[in-house]
Design a protein around this motif. Sequence first.
Motif, PDB file in Angstrom:
ATOM      1  N   ASN A   6      -4.588 110.712  73.539  1.00  0.00           N
ATOM      2  CA  ASN A   6      -5.548 109.770  74.101  1.00  0.00           C
ATOM      3  C   ASN A   6      -4.885 108.691  74.958  1.00  0.00           C
ATOM      4  N   ARG A   7      -3.621 108.861  75.275  1.00  0.00           N
ATOM      5  CA  ARG A   7      -2.881 107.876  76.081  1.00  0.00           C
ATOM      6  C   ARG A   7      -2.486 108.419  77.450  1.00  0.00           C
ATOM      7  N   ALA A   8      -3.152 109.447  77.913  1.00  0.00           N
ATOM      8  CA  ALA A   8      -2.754 110.130  79.147  1.00  0.00           C
ATOM      9  C   ALA A   8      -2.762 109.222  80.378  1.00  0.00           C
ATOM     10  N   ASN A   9      -3.584 108.211  80.401  1.00  0.00           N
ATOM     11  CA  ASN A   9      -3.669 107.324  81.566  1.00  0.00           C
ATOM     12  C   ASN A   9      -2.837 106.065  81.417  1.00  0.00           C
ATOM     13  N   ASP A  10      -1.998 106.028  80.407  1.00  0.00           N
ATOM     14  CA  ASP A  10      -1.186 104.846  80.115  1.00  0.00           C
ATOM     15  C   ASP A  10       0.250 105.292  79.879  1.00  0.00           C
ATOM     16  N   LYS A  16      -0.941 109.395  97.459  1.00  0.00           N
ATOM     17  CA  LYS A  16      -2.283 108.884  97.724  1.00  0.00           C
ATOM     18  C   LYS A  16      -2.693 109.147  99.164  1.00  0.00           C
TER      19      LYS A  16
END
Length: 75
Positions: A19-23, A63
């Motif tokens: 649950n920490r994939a974006n951090d 990006k």
Amino acid sequence: FADYGNLIGGNDRYAGVRNRANDVAGFAEALQRSGYATDPNYAAKIRRVASGDTMRGVLGALKQTDLLSLSTHVR
């Protein structure tokens, strides 16, 4: 890379990591706490790389890239 994903995704030992994939910092710390890394400085090293000038430059360039067209050329 698929094996790594299967390890993290399929092993209850790493449930707190998923649950920490974006951090990046939280992900690295959770990996270290779960026993993935034996280096006591693992999370700090990952944070240092992730926040470094090289990584910021690469992410900035990505990006500006059309990743969909790029993916058709990478196998």
